[in-house]
Design a protein around this motif. Structure first.
Motif, PDB file in Angstrom:
ATOM      1  N   LEU A   1       6.075 -13.260  14.580  1.00 37.88           N
ATOM      2  CA  LEU A   1       5.110 -12.600  13.700  1.00 37.88           C
ATOM      3  C   LEU A   1       4.874 -11.158  14.143  1.00 37.88           C
ATOM      4  N   LEU A   2       4.692 -10.941  15.427  1.00 36.55           N
ATOM      5  CA  LEU A   2       4.487  -9.587  15.938  1.00 36.55           C
ATOM      6  C   LEU A   2       5.687  -8.702  15.614  1.00 36.55           C
TER       7      LEU A   2
ATOM      8  N   LYS B   1       8.166  -4.552  12.200  1.00 32.51           N
ATOM      9  CA  LYS B   1       9.250  -4.061  11.347  1.00 32.51           C
ATOM     10  C   LYS B   1       8.700  -3.547  10.018  1.00 32.51           C
ATOM     11  N   LEU B   2       7.812  -4.318   9.421  1.00 31.13           N
ATOM     12  CA  LEU B   2       7.233  -3.919   8.134  1.00 31.13           C
ATOM     13  C   LEU B   2       6.397  -2.649   8.251  1.00 31.13           C
ATOM     14  N   ALA B   3       5.807  -2.427   9.410  1.00 31.70           N
ATOM     15  CA  ALA B   3       4.990  -1.225   9.627  1.00 31.70           C
ATOM     16  C   ALA B   3       5.848   0.025   9.820  1.00 31.70           C
ATOM     17  N   ALA B   4       7.084  -0.149  10.256  1.00 32.41           N
ATOM     18  CA  ALA B   4       7.962   0.998  10.514  1.00 32.41           C
ATOM     19  C   ALA B   4       9.375   0.693  10.036  1.00 32.41           C
ATOM     20  N   PRO B   5       9.560   0.543   8.721  1.00 30.00           N
ATOM     21  CA  PRO B   5      10.891   0.154   8.232  1.00 30.00           C
ATOM     22  C   PRO B   5      11.992   1.166   8.558  1.00 30.00           C
TER      23      PRO B   5
ATOM     24  N   ALA C   1      15.765  -9.846   8.319  1.00 30.92           N
ATOM     25  CA  ALA C   1      15.064 -10.020   9.593  1.00 30.92           C
ATOM     26  C   ALA C   1      13.556 -10.133   9.383  1.00 30.92           C
ATOM     27  N   ALA C   2      12.995  -9.266   8.550  1.00 28.25           N
ATOM     28  CA  ALA C   2      11.547  -9.313   8.303  1.00 28.25           C
ATOM     29  C   ALA C   2      11.153 -10.635   7.645  1.00 28.25           C
TER      30      ALA C   2
ATOM     31  N   VAL D   1       8.622 -13.057   9.668  1.00 30.16           N
ATOM     32  CA  VAL D   1       7.284 -13.279   9.125  1.00 30.16           C
ATOM     33  C   VAL D   1       7.209 -14.652   8.446  1.00 30.16           C
ATOM     34  N   GLY D   2       8.143 -14.925   7.547  1.00 31.58           N
ATOM     35  CA  GLY D   2       8.128 -16.208   6.844  1.00 31.58           C
ATOM     36  C   GLY D   2       8.311 -17.379   7.786  1.00 31.58           C
ATOM     37  N   GLY D   3       9.271 -17.264   8.689  1.00 31.14           N
ATOM     38  CA  GLY D   3       9.510 -18.333   9.649  1.00 31.14           C
ATOM     39  C   GLY D   3       8.352 -18.502  10.616  1.00 31.14           C
ATOM     40  N   GLY D   4       7.779 -17.394  11.058  1.00 29.98           N
ATOM     41  CA  GLY D   4       6.634 -17.477  11.963  1.00 29.98           C
ATOM     42  C   GLY D   4       5.447 -18.168  11.322  1.00 29.98           C
TER      43      GLY D   4
END
Length: 132
Positions: free
Chosen positions: A25-26, A31-35, A57-58, A62-65
């Motif tokens: 998740l982190l 990644k989403l914060a700095a694509p 990857a994102a 995120v989804g897997g987490g």
């Protein structure tokens, strides 16, 4: 304690899932914060289609987490996250002469090992899987 009361140990799989999911998740939210930075890093590793790799990857992280925390389709999700950890170890941390990469390579291997325990033993009592 009667037979319908959960033992304190029944919470351990949930705590373990949260602990393992935290790093995904982190990483995914970072990644989403700095694509642009992430896409640049993927390009620097020489991987093809860095924008597509970023999206995959994102989504996985995120989804897997989130699915792992909730205990939703846990065995499948844990298997995907384990494979992702191994693939990223080889794609991004293969220079084992570099101490940072060496540590990250084996961190990914250790995460995959923990995730394989989830694949083997399931989500536990406190999960969406247990309600199905």
């Amino acid at each position: 304690m009667n037979e319908t009361s959960p033992s304190p140990a029944a919470a351990l799989p949930l705590i373990g899932r949260i602990g393992i999911a935290a790093i995904f998740l982190l990483s995914g939210f970072s990644k989403l914060a700095a694509p642009a930075a992430t896409i640049g890093y993927i390009q620097s590793a020489g991987l093809p289609l860095p924008q597509v790799a970023f999206g995959i990857a994102a989504l996985i992280e995120v989804g897997g987490g989130l699915a792992l925390v909730l205990g939703f389709r846990t065995r499948i999700v844990a298997a995907i996250l384990a494979a992702f950890a191994i693939v990223t170890a080889f794609a991004f941390h293969h220079d084992l002469a570099d101490q940072g990469q060496f540590i990250n390579f084996w961190k990914n291997v250790a995460m995959a090992g923990g995730l394989l325990q989830v694949v083997a033993f399931g989500a536990g009592r406190f999960s969406l899987d247990a309600r199905r």
